[in-house]
Write a protein that holds these residues in place. Structure first.
Motif, PDB file in Angstrom:
ATOM      1  N   LYS A   1     -58.481 -23.044  61.858  1.00  0.00           N
ATOM      2  CA  LYS A   1     -58.291 -23.485  60.540  1.00  0.00           C
ATOM      3  C   LYS A   1     -57.053 -24.134  60.174  1.00  0.00           C
ATOM      4  O   LYS A   1     -56.889 -24.990  59.229  1.00  0.00           O
TER       5      LYS A   1
ATOM      6  N   MET B   1     -66.130 -25.732  62.939  1.00  0.00           N
ATOM      7  CA  MET B   1     -66.349 -24.575  61.800  1.00  0.00           C
ATOM      8  C   MET B   1     -67.878 -24.389  61.621  1.00  0.00           C
ATOM      9  O   MET B   1     -68.094 -23.478  61.118  1.00  0.00           O
TER      10      MET B   1
ATOM     11  N   LEU C   1     -60.075 -24.028  53.496  1.00  0.00           N
ATOM     12  CA  LEU C   1     -58.922 -23.461  53.912  1.00  0.00           C
ATOM     13  C   LEU C   1     -58.774 -22.103  53.421  1.00  0.00           C
ATOM     14  O   LEU C   1     -58.218 -21.136  53.952  1.00  0.00           O
TER      15      LEU C   1
ATOM     16  N   GLU D   1     -59.913 -17.373  59.595  1.00  0.00           N
ATOM     17  CA  GLU D   1     -59.517 -18.279  60.826  1.00  0.00           C
ATOM     18  C   GLU D   1     -60.136 -17.425  62.052  1.00  0.00           C
ATOM     19  O   GLU D   1     -60.664 -16.475  62.093  1.00  0.00           O
TER      20      GLU D   1
END
Length: 467
Positions: A98, A149, A222, A227
């Motif tokens: 991230k 992701m 974000l 993460e």
């Protein structure tokens, strides 16, 4: 790759971490928001507006400016091919997926915004092409982490649907961004300071708009997606040592899962053909079928809508029949539609009492091309995500970017070759149409290479031994 991980880490669920205050649907929407925002760089900056501005007479002539832009993008492509796998690998192992998505996205936004200072004079050409080329490099780096992701915000049961939703959002975001740019800057519907053409202020402000659009819509992912945990407890490798690890891992993948390598090769070929459909679609519409610029933009808007619908629908099919079946069906559809455009051309025809001209031919079968491009792109991403070992998606998507760049010359070369061969044989103005044959050859080659590749299991995540 890492076999020391606990069995729980390898179970066929996803990389999604429990305990986040954001719902799964919220994460998917936040993730897809990045795709929506990225269209400002793809559609506005590098396809329809800013690169057209850079290759105008104001920068020393179309031919010279186009050659300089092409050279800069070629250098950028080499940089991406060399660096993408290692940057993906290091973001995986360091637990910074991230972080690097944010850093690279911010770099793209800053470089895009700096294009405001590219004034319409020859001495600013080098600045303009450098900013666009660097933007492409950082955009691809961001894309590696963004695609990786996909395993964090989906499960093996819905990964196709989620991938298709993201592609669809990208297409629709491009439409909205282009419409805003047209209404506010290119063909403004009212007078305001941003409509001024003095020193091409309106086009330079498009760069500022695109930077803000991308940055704002990139923020949700974000905040919403956690993460990635750092993989393992070993010492961090130096940058150049990472290449040695990369080679060992590629060998390990080939030993234990050779079909992963085969898919990377097959997808590189057919993705080059998919890119060519959009790259040369407008050129063929104008040159062969006589579309004016406004007609091309109008078709592009409709084409993006159709591609978005195809991507979303293809995502639903992906989760039911598997990504390989969707890709094969999409490539077959592309071959049929492209062949129809090639054979029918710009002639007039009558069938069952219905008459139509060449423009109707392109509208019908051109939109069919768009319909099948979306699912092929979406399922290709979902296919690779299913093959990626837990926590190592970034490295694999880095290889995905590299293999794509390595063969990105094939479709343009065959497109040009077919036109060159047809020029002395075809009637005046008919040779360009035969460029379609070059694109069809690339799509067919990709389909043939894909056919023997083993389809990924739709309920399990791949596990590859450590190198």
């Amino acid at each position: 790759m890492n076999t020391a991980a606990a069995p729980e880490a390898m179970r066929p669920s996803s990389e999604l971490e429990a305990g986040s205050p954001v719902s799964h649907k919220g994460r998917i929407l936040a993730w897809a928001s990045w795709d929506w925002g990225s269209a400002a760089f793809n559609a506005v900056m590098t396809t329809f507006v800013f690169t057209v501005y850079l290759t105008s007479r104001a920068f020393g002539g179309e031919d010279q400016a186009s050659a300089v832009l092409g050279a800069a993008l070629a250098v950028a492509g080499v940089a991406i091919a060399l660096l993408a796998p290692v940057t993906g690998q290091r973001s995986d192992t360091g637990g910074r997926r991230k972080l690097w998505l944010g850093v690279n996205t911010a770099a793209v936004a800053v470089l895009t915004g700096l294009c405001f200072f590219v004034f319409p004079r020859p001495e600013f050409l080098l600045l303009g092409v450098t900013l666009i080329a660097l933007g492409n490099v950082f955009f691809e780096f961001a894309g590696v982490n963004y695609n990786a992701m996909l395993a964090q915000i989906s499960t093996p049961r819905n990964i196709g649907k989620v991938s298709g939703f993201g592609w669809g959002m990208g297409y629709l975001g491009g439409i909205v961004a282009l419409l805003i740019v047209l209404q506010l800057f290119v063909q403004p519907s009212f007078d305001w300071i941003g409509a001024s053409t003095a020193d091409s202020l309106n086009i330079r402000l498009v760069a500022v708009f695109s930077a803000l659009w991308f940055f704002i819509f990139a923020l949700p992912v974000l905040f919403a997606v956690p993460e990635l945990p750092r993989a393992g407890r070993g010492a961090r490798l130096g940058f150049f040592a990472s290449y040695g690890l990369l080679v060992r891992r590629i060998k390990a993948i080939y030993r234990t899962s050779p079909h992963t390598i085969y898919f990377l090769l097959a997808s590189a070929i057919f993705r080059d053909g998919l890119a060519a459909v959009f790259t040369f679609g407008g050129v063929i519409a104008a040159g062969t079928f006589g579309f004016e610029l406004k007609d091309v933009i109008f078709f592009a808007i409709f084409g993006n809508v159709v591609a978005a619908v195809g991507a979303v629908f293809g995502g639903f099919l992906d989760d039911r029949i598997g990504p390989k079946a969707v890709i094969i069906a999409s490539l077959a559809g592309l071959l049929l539609a492209g062949t129809a455009i090639l054979v029918l051309g710009n002639g007039s025809y009558e069938f069952l009492g219905l008459a139509w001209a060449g423009t109707t031919t392109f509208w019908i079968f051109g939109l069919f091309l768009c319909l099948f491009v979306g699912p092929a792109q979406s399922s290709s991403r979902a296919y690779l995500a299913r093959l990626a070992p837990h926590g190592e998606s970034g490295e694999l998507f880095g290889l995905y970017a590299t293999t794509g760049r390595a063969v990105s010359f094939i479709a343009p070369a065959l497109f040009t070759l077919c036109i060159t061969v047809a020029t002395p044989l075809a009637a005046t103005g008919e040779a360009q149409r035969w460029g379609i044959l070059g694109i069809m050859v690339v799509l067919l080659a990709g389909l043939l290479v894909l056919l023997p590749v083993k389809a990924p299991d739709r309920t399990e995540i791949a596990v590859v031994p450590a190198a």
